[in-house]
Design an enzyme around this catalytic site. Structure first.
Site, PDB file in Angstrom:
ATOM      1  N   ALA A  10       0.856  -1.187   0.000  1.00 13.68           N
ATOM      2  CA  ALA A  10       0.000   0.000   0.000  1.00 13.68           C
ATOM      3  C   ALA A  10       0.889   1.234   0.000  1.00 13.68           C
ATOM      4  CB  ALA A  10      -0.897   0.004   1.228  1.00 13.68           C
ATOM      5  N   GLY A  13       2.091   7.533  -1.244  1.00 11.74           N
ATOM      6  CA  GLY A  13       2.861   8.618  -1.833  1.00 11.74           C
ATOM      7  C   GLY A  13       3.740   9.326  -0.836  1.00 11.74           C
ATOM      8  N   ILE A  15       6.572   9.334   2.526  1.00  8.32           N
ATOM      9  CA  ILE A  15       7.900   8.758   2.691  1.00  8.32           C
ATOM     10  C   ILE A  15       7.845   7.377   3.339  1.00  8.32           C
ATOM     11  CG2 ILE A  15       8.314   9.932   4.903  1.00  8.32           C
ATOM     12  CD1 ILE A  15      11.266  10.200   4.042  1.00  8.32           C
ATOM     13  N   ASP A  16       6.940   7.160   4.283  1.00  7.78           N
ATOM     14  CA  ASP A  16       6.933   5.894   5.012  1.00  7.78           C
ATOM     15  C   ASP A  16       6.542   4.722   4.122  1.00  7.78           C
ATOM     16  OD1 ASP A  16       7.678   7.228   7.346  1.00  7.78           O
ATOM     17  OD2 ASP A  16       5.600   7.611   7.915  1.00  7.78           O
ATOM     18  N   SER A  17       5.404   4.823   3.456  1.00  6.72           N
ATOM     19  CA  SER A  17       4.977   3.719   2.602  1.00  6.72           C
ATOM     20  C   SER A  17       5.890   3.553   1.397  1.00  6.72           C
ATOM     21  CB  SER A  17       3.528   3.914   2.155  1.00  6.72           C
ATOM     22  OG  SER A  17       3.377   5.106   1.420  1.00  6.72           O
ATOM     23  N   MET A  36      -4.500   3.644  -2.982  1.00  4.10           N
ATOM     24  CA  MET A  36      -5.955   3.600  -2.850  1.00  4.10           C
ATOM     25  C   MET A  36      -6.552   5.000  -2.891  1.00  4.10           C
ATOM     26  SD  MET A  36      -6.430   0.551  -0.035  1.00  4.10           S
ATOM     27  CE  MET A  36      -4.904   0.892   0.831  1.00  4.10           C
ATOM     28  N   CYS A 106     -10.984   2.857   8.909  1.00  5.05           N
ATOM     29  CA  CYS A 106     -10.409   2.683   7.577  1.00  5.05           C
ATOM     30  C   CYS A 106      -9.474   1.479   7.545  1.00  5.05           C
ATOM     31  CB  CYS A 106      -9.665   3.957   7.178  1.00  5.05           C
ATOM     32  SG  CYS A 106      -9.049   3.922   5.479  1.00  5.05           S
ATOM     33  N   GLY A 130       3.265   0.920   5.472  1.00  2.80           N
ATOM     34  CA  GLY A 130       4.343   1.690   6.088  1.00  2.80           C
ATOM     35  C   GLY A 130       4.089   2.054   7.528  1.00  2.80           C
ATOM     36  N   CYS A 209      -8.328  12.517   6.200  1.00  6.52           N
ATOM     37  CA  CYS A 209      -8.137  12.664   4.753  1.00  6.52           C
ATOM     38  C   CYS A 209      -9.338  13.292   4.065  1.00  6.52           C
ATOM     39  CB  CYS A 209      -7.791  11.327   4.114  1.00  6.52           C
ATOM     40  SG  CYS A 209      -9.120  10.084   4.188  1.00  6.52           S
TER      41      CYS A 209
END
Length: 375
Positions: A10, A13, A15-17, A36, A106, A130, A209
Site C-alpha cells: 500500500a 505517496g 515517505i513511510d509507505s 488507494m 479505515c 508503512g 483525509c
C-alpha cells in the site's frame, strides 16, 4: 523468480509507505505498488487545495517511485467502500453524541480487506504497509500460542500500533510491516541516500483525509444540510450545579475535553465533560471534572489472546497520543470489556478507541461506549 515471492504494498505517496516498498524491493520481493483512492475532496465542498493521501500529487509520487525501481503500480478506487464504512460511521457517531476515530475504521474495514482481495487477484501471498509497528506469530506455550500479535514499533514517537487493534488474525497472518524496527530519522536518511529528496522534503499531513481543512463541523453541515437547524439552541449545563449557563450550536459540534470554541465566557476555564444527545445538552465542568476511572468498551477485537478469562493487568490507551494508564480489564461478554483504571483518566471520549497493552504487545481493543467513576 523473486527471492521472497510477490507482495502488494500500500503506497500513499508519502515517505513511510514509499520506503516500505523500496526496502522490500531491495530485499528481493517482487513488489507491486497500489495506491488507494479513498475520497474525492472536491465532492466534500471544502475550500482548500486537495492534499494528502488521496490527492493526484500523492498518487503520482507513488507511481514515480515504482517507475524508478521498475515495479508495477496500480490505482485502486475504493471511494464507494470508503464512503459506506468510514464516512457514514464518522457522521453517525457525531450524530449519536460520540467522537469517531475514522483511521481505525479505515484500517479495519477498508484498507486491509481491499488490499487482500486485490492481493489474491494478483497472486500475492502478502501485503505490506508503512506503519511503525511489529507483527509476529506467538510461539510460546499458553493461550496466545499460534496467534498473530501487533506490538509497538521501536520509534516511540511514531508508533502506530494503536490504530491497528482492529485488524483480524487472518489479515495479520498475511501482513508485513517493514518499518517496525526503524526510526523516522533512519527512514529519512535512507531516502536521502537513495536520492529520493522529494520524499524527504515532502510535508506530512495529520488531518483526516476527507476533512483536509480540519473543519469537521463544516463537513457535518454539508453532509447533513438540515443538521444545523435541528440541533441549534441547546443548553450548556454545569455538571456541578445543573445550572443552565448558555446556549450552544448543537451537541454534534462538541467533543469531550473541548475548552476552546465554546462561545461562552464564565470568568474561568470550563471544559466539555459530557454530551447528552437525547436532550441536546452539552455538560460543562472544571478540569478536575473530566477525570473518570472506569469505562465500558464494546465491539472488541482481541489479538494476543482469544479471550480474557480472568481480570488482566494492562496499560490502556484511550487516544492515539495517550501514554496509557495502568488498568484491570475484565471481559463481560463476547464483545464487551469493563476497564478499571488505577487512577483517573482525563477526557475519555465515547466513540474513540481503547487499546489494551501487555508490555509492548497489543492485547486487543474496542470502541469506548461510556466512562464512569467507580464507587
Amino acid at each position: 523468480m523473486s527471492k521472497h515471492g510477490r507482495i502488494l504494498v500500500a503506497m500513499s505517496g508519502g515517505i513511510d509507505s514509499s520506503l516500505a516498498a523500496v526496502l522490500l524491493h531491495e530485499e528481493g520481493y517482487e513488489v507491486i505498488g497500489m495506491t488507494m483512492k479513498t475520497w474525492d475532496y472536491a465532492s466534500s465542498g471544502g475550500t482548500k487545495k486537495e492534499t494528502g493521501c488521496c490527492s493526484l500529487d500523492s498518487i503520482n509520487d507513488a507511481r514515480n517511485i515504482a517507475v524508478s525501481l521498475g515495479f508495477p503500480h496500480y490505482i485502486l478506487d475504493i471511494r464507494n467502500e470508503f464512503g459506506d464504512a468510514v464516512i457514514d460511521h464518522f457522521t453517525g457517531e457525531y450524530l449519536d453524541g460520540r467522537t469517531p476515530n475514522p483511521c481505525v475504521m479505515c484500517n479495519t474495514h477498508i484498507k486491509w480487506d481491499a488490499l487482500l482481495r486485490r492481493a489474491d487477484r494478483l497472486d500475492c501471498e502478502h501485503i505490506a504497509t508503512g506503519h511503525y509497528a511489529h507483527i509476529r506469530q506467538d510461539v510460546s506455550e499458553g493461550p496466545s500460542n499460534g496467534r498473530y500479535v501487533i506490538s509497538k514499533g521501536v520509534d516511540t514517537l511514531k508508533d502506530q500500533s494503536y490504530v491497528l487493534w482492529g485488524v483480524s488474525q487472518e489479515s495479520l497472518a498475511r501482513t508485513i510491516l517493514p518499518l517496525g524496527n526503524l526510526r523516522k530519522t533512519e527512514i529519512r536518511e535512507m531516502a536521502t541516500e537513495r536520492g529520493f529528496m522529494e520524499l524527504v522534503s515532502k510535508s506530512e499531513s495529520y488531518e483526516i483525509c476527507f476533512v483536509p481543512d480540519n473543519d469537521y463541523r463544516g463537513f457535518l453541515k454539508r453532509r447533513v444540510p438540515t443538521l444545523e437547524a435541528e440541533v441549534a439552541g441547546g443548553n450548556f449545563v454545569m455538571e456541578s450545579t445543573g445550572k443552565v449557563v448558555g446556549k450552544h450550536e448543537g451537541y454534534p459540534f462538541y467533543t469531550i475535553g473541548q475548552r476552546k470554541g465554546l462561545g461562552i465566557a464564565l470568568g474561568h476555564p470550563v471544559f466539555v465533560t459530557e454530551i447528552r444527545k437525547d436532550t441536546n445538552e452539552v455538560i460543562l465542568g472544571l478540569d478536575k471534572d473530566l477525570y473518570r476511572n472506569g469505562m465500558l468498551v464494546s465491539k472488541l477485537n482481541l489479538q494476543k489472546y482469544p479471550s480474557i478469562d480472568a481480570p488482566l493487568q494492562t496499560v490502556t490507551k484511550v487516544r492515539y497520543k495517550d501514554a496509557g494508564t495502568p488498568a484491570t480489564i475484565m471481559q463481560t461478554a463476547s464483545d464487551k470489556i469493563e476497564v478499571h483504571f488505577d487512577e483517573g483518566v482525563s477526557a475519555i471520549a465515547p466513540g474513540q478507541s481503547a487499546v489494551f497493552y501487555e508490555g509492548n504487545d497489543v492485547i486487543g481493543g474496542g470502541w469506548i461506549m461510556k466512562s464512569f467513576n467507580q464507587e
